[in-house]
Write an enzyme that holds these catalytic residues in place. Structure first.
Site, short mmCIF file in Angstrom:
data_model
loop_
_atom_site.label_atom_id
_atom_site.label_comp_id
_atom_site.label_asym_id
_atom_site.label_seq_id
_atom_site.Cartn_x
_atom_site.Cartn_y
_atom_site.Cartn_z
N ASP A 10 73.01 25.97 -13.01
CA ASP A 10 73.98 27.42 -12.33
C ASP A 10 74.17 27.52 -11.41
OD1 ASP A 10 72.54 29.04 -11.68
OD2 ASP A 10 73.18 30.73 -13.52
N HIS A 11 75.25 27.90 -10.87
CA HIS A 11 75.19 29.08 -8.82
C HIS A 11 73.62 29.33 -8.91
CE1 HIS A 11 76.90 32.00 -11.35
NE2 HIS A 11 76.42 32.67 -10.57
N CYS A 67 68.31 28.52 -12.47
CA CYS A 67 69.80 29.70 -13.06
C CYS A 67 68.99 30.67 -11.64
CB CYS A 67 70.16 29.93 -14.07
SG CYS A 67 68.95 31.49 -14.76
N GLY A 68 69.75 31.76 -11.74
CA GLY A 68 68.85 32.32 -10.34
C GLY A 68 67.56 33.00 -10.86
N THR A 69 67.16 33.00 -12.14
CA THR A 69 65.69 34.01 -12.50
C THR A 69 65.04 32.78 -13.62
OG1 THR A 69 66.79 34.29 -15.03
CG2 THR A 69 66.52 36.28 -13.28
N GLY A 70 66.09 31.40 -13.64
CA GLY A 70 65.34 30.77 -15.31
C GLY A 70 65.53 30.91 -15.95
N GLY A 72 67.91 32.90 -18.25
CA GLY A 72 69.21 32.72 -18.80
C GLY A 72 69.53 31.33 -19.13
N HIS A 97 50.64 21.30 -23.91
CA HIS A 97 50.58 22.60 -25.66
C HIS A 97 51.58 22.89 -26.71
CE1 HIS A 97 46.49 23.99 -24.51
NE2 HIS A 97 45.98 22.72 -24.19
N ASN A 98 52.57 22.75 -25.99
CA ASN A 98 53.65 23.17 -26.53
C ASN A 98 54.74 22.10 -26.31
OD1 ASN A 98 53.47 25.95 -23.89
ND2 ASN A 98 53.27 26.25 -25.83
N ARG A 108 66.48 32.08 -7.46
CA ARG A 108 65.41 33.24 -6.82
C ARG A 108 65.02 33.90 -7.20
NH1 ARG A 108 71.75 35.36 -9.48
NH2 ARG A 108 73.46 34.11 -8.07
N ARG A 131 45.94 19.77 -32.69
CA ARG A 131 45.96 21.44 -32.69
C ARG A 131 46.89 21.43 -32.62
NH1 ARG A 131 42.20 21.56 -29.34
NH2 ARG A 131 42.52 22.67 -27.43
N HIS A 132 47.34 21.30 -31.20
CA HIS A 132 48.77 21.26 -30.23
C HIS A 132 50.16 21.55 -31.03
CE1 HIS A 132 46.63 22.86 -27.63
NE2 HIS A 132 46.11 22.08 -27.46
N ARG A 135 50.68 23.09 -33.70
CA ARG A 135 51.56 24.75 -33.58
C ARG A 135 52.72 24.56 -33.12
NH1 ARG A 135 45.64 25.94 -30.62
NH2 ARG A 135 45.15 26.27 -32.49
#
Ligand code: RB5
Length: 153
Positions: A10-11, A67-70, A72, A97-98, A108, A131-132, A135
């Site tokens: 985004d912006h 995005c600004g924070t990552g 959202g 792992h994930n 930002r 094992r991952h 999970r």
């Protein structure tokens, strides 16, 4: 030939996406840029979907989202395994792992120098399985249960 990486911002993440794009070009890594292409305000839920769809359809390998924070865009992107990271250890281990297939960063929050280290760590790591995998299957089961239980309105 390797599949391209999907990019979306985004912006609030636009400038960081552009910096990461330059880095990918320098490394010879193919990408598809799903926008946004200017600093004008757009809604991150709209931006997250096309790159995630490209990963789900197998057209792109992984997604890099901004995005600004990552945060959202990572919430919006959780139709794939999206993670929001601002440290290299997490960016690496969320792949291992994930089985995360979308890395989300805040324009930002992190600067371009750190962002390209996060990107390199994320792109270089692979899912360890074992094992991952058990999970990650449990995560998918939670998501399926949530979807089934969700009510309209
Ligand atoms: C846009 O101002 C900002 O809210 C967005 O980029 C993101 O930070 C949301 O989580």
């Amino acid at each position: 030939m390797a599949k391209p990486v999907a990019l979306g911002a985004d912006h609030g993440g636009f400038e960081l996406k552009e910096a990461v794009k330059r880095h990918l070009e320098e490394r010879g890594i193919e990408y598809r840029d799903f926008g946004t292409h200017t600093g004008e305000a757009v809604d991150y839920p709209d931006i997250a979907l096309p790159p995630c769809d490209a990963v789900v359809k197998g057209e792109c390998s992984l997604a890099l989202l901004f995005c600004g924070t990552g945060v959202g865009i990572s919430i919006a992107a959780n139709k794939v395994n999206a993670c929001c990271c601002s440290d290299v250890f997490s960016a690496k281990y969320t792949r291992m792992h994930n089985d995360a297939n979308a890395l989300c960063m805040g324009g930002r929050v992190v600067g371009p120098g750190l962002a390209v280290e996060l990107v390199d760590a994320f792109l270089a790591a692979g899912f360890e399985g074992g094992r991952h995998a058990r999970r990650v299957e449990k995560l998918a089961a939670i998501e399926a249960r949530e979807r089934g239980g969700r009510t309209a309105g």
